[in-house]
Design an enzyme around this catalytic site. Sequence first.
Site, mmCIF file in Angstrom:
data_model
loop_
_atom_site.group_PDB
_atom_site.id
_atom_site.type_symbol
_atom_site.label_atom_id
_atom_site.label_comp_id
_atom_site.label_asym_id
_atom_site.label_seq_id
_atom_site.Cartn_x
_atom_site.Cartn_y
_atom_site.Cartn_z
ATOM 1 N N SER A 139 13.545 9.343 4.592
ATOM 2 C CA SER A 139 12.558 10.376 4.921
ATOM 3 C C SER A 139 13.296 11.692 5.085
ATOM 4 O O SER A 139 14.514 11.709 5.322
ATOM 5 C CB SER A 139 11.862 10.008 6.241
ATOM 6 O OG SER A 139 11.166 11.111 6.797
ATOM 7 N N LYS B 144 15.639 6.648 10.485
ATOM 8 C CA LYS B 144 15.826 7.136 9.120
ATOM 9 C C LYS B 144 17.214 7.763 8.926
ATOM 10 O O LYS B 144 17.810 7.637 7.839
ATOM 11 C CB LYS B 144 14.728 8.126 8.753
ATOM 12 C CG LYS B 144 13.332 7.485 8.692
ATOM 13 C CD LYS B 144 13.255 6.356 7.676
ATOM 14 C CE LYS B 144 11.836 5.834 7.513
ATOM 15 N NZ LYS B 144 11.731 4.774 6.480
ATOM 16 N N ASP C 18 7.604 -10.647 7.288
ATOM 17 C CA ASP C 18 7.935 -9.631 8.271
ATOM 18 C C ASP C 18 9.435 -9.411 8.168
ATOM 19 O O ASP C 18 10.220 -10.356 8.339
ATOM 20 C CB ASP C 18 7.546 -10.127 9.669
ATOM 21 C CG ASP C 18 7.817 -9.128 10.773
ATOM 22 O OD1 ASP C 18 8.670 -8.243 10.586
ATOM 23 O OD2 ASP C 18 7.185 -9.241 11.835
ATOM 24 N N VAL C 19 9.871 -8.193 7.904
ATOM 25 C CA VAL C 19 11.300 -7.946 7.677
ATOM 26 C C VAL C 19 12.146 -8.149 8.924
ATOM 27 O O VAL C 19 13.381 -8.200 8.836
ATOM 28 C CB VAL C 19 11.549 -6.528 7.109
ATOM 29 C CG1 VAL C 19 10.940 -6.385 5.726
ATOM 30 C CG2 VAL C 19 11.065 -5.448 8.061
ATOM 31 N N SER D 264 0.914 -8.253 5.227
ATOM 32 C CA SER D 264 -0.455 -8.521 4.803
ATOM 33 C C SER D 264 -0.477 -9.209 3.439
ATOM 34 O O SER D 264 -0.126 -8.609 2.419
ATOM 35 C CB SER D 264 -1.258 -7.218 4.733
ATOM 36 O OG SER D 264 -2.500 -7.434 4.118
ATOM 37 N N ARG E 195 0.840 -1.196 0.000
ATOM 38 C CA ARG E 195 0.000 0.000 0.000
ATOM 39 C C ARG E 195 0.877 1.248 0.000
ATOM 40 O O ARG E 195 2.089 1.185 0.197
ATOM 41 C CB ARG E 195 -0.922 0.014 1.216
ATOM 42 C CG ARG E 195 -0.199 -0.059 2.545
ATOM 43 C CD ARG E 195 -1.176 -0.082 3.699
ATOM 44 N NE ARG E 195 -0.512 -0.308 4.971
ATOM 45 C CZ ARG E 195 -1.123 -0.264 6.142
ATOM 46 N NH1 ARG E 195 -2.417 -0.008 6.204
ATOM 47 N NH2 ARG E 195 -0.448 -0.478 7.254
ATOM 48 N N TYR F 93 11.664 7.376 15.082
ATOM 49 C CA TYR F 93 11.546 7.405 13.625
ATOM 50 C C TYR F 93 12.722 8.150 13.002
ATOM 51 O O TYR F 93 13.356 7.669 12.046
ATOM 52 C CB TYR F 93 10.229 8.069 13.242
ATOM 53 C CG TYR F 93 9.964 8.132 11.760
ATOM 54 C CD1 TYR F 93 9.521 7.013 11.061
ATOM 55 C CD2 TYR F 93 10.137 9.317 11.048
ATOM 56 C CE1 TYR F 93 9.274 7.062 9.696
ATOM 57 C CE2 TYR F 93 9.887 9.385 9.690
ATOM 58 C CZ TYR F 93 9.457 8.252 9.019
ATOM 59 O OH TYR F 93 9.219 8.317 7.667
ATOM 60 N N VAL F 94 13.048 9.322 13.539
ATOM 61 C CA VAL F 94 14.146 10.122 13.016
ATOM 62 C C VAL F 94 15.475 9.379 13.171
ATOM 63 O O VAL F 94 16.311 9.373 12.258
ATOM 64 C CB VAL F 94 14.188 11.495 13.713
ATOM 65 C CG1 VAL F 94 15.501 12.212 13.443
ATOM 66 C CG2 VAL F 94 13.011 12.356 13.250
#
Length: 255
Positions: free
Chosen positions: A148, A165, A66-67, A42, A19, A161-162
């Site tokens: 990102s 990335k 799943d990675v 999924s 997605r 998250y930062v």
Amino acid sequence: MNDQFSLEDRVAVVTGGGRGIGRAIAIELADAGAAVVPSARSSDEIEAVADEIEAAGGDAVAVPADVTDPDAVEDVIDRADDAFGGVDVVVNNAGFNPDDALGRPEDVETESLDRVLDVNLNGAYEVTRTAADRLLESDGGSVINVASVGGLVGLPRQHPYVASKHGLVGLTKSMSLDWAPEVRVNAVAPGYVSTALTDDLEADDRLRQSIIDRTPLERFADPEEIAGPVVFLASDAARYVTGACLAVDGGWTAR
């Protein structure tokens, strides 16, 4: 000139390919001629992507994984090899930014940090490492990591998250040195993109407007606008590009 962008006879694995950005990347790679292996947790989503590619005349095999599971990752790479005879392109797109990983540094538990790093950074490392032999055997292997703007600058209240990335951008640079000239390793750094993951942001008028005000192009990106640069980096048009992180952010990091 257009032949430089062709991915005919290439085999591409796309994680998080069910997605949003991953789906758009899988479809654009197929449109450029690649056989595509979309993968995600999924099954329904990636099977729908594979069906769409095949309905348009392309080749695709959906492989759920799943990675963070090394055995599952190995199965993805093996299935790609079995189905199409190798792996030429790996796109590490799987990633997330859960609510429990948002907040001030003192409010985010270490467990949340570990989960984000495990998917966003360690997962990309595991997929790429597992595909190494096939990539090195390929005639022009290419890895594209989906980072990102949060891998180039700081973002408040998004510390795990930062960190993940920024780590992915660093991993891109270091891998590019070890694998040159056989395999090119690059990254894209999207800004804010209209996907299911940003629905809440776009629904909040204040947050949405603050993002638009910060973005020189004054809008969120469409997923296809991230997919195009990925196709470029996978193709011979980028054959002299490695170790780069291409900001696809509407000008966010130009300020």
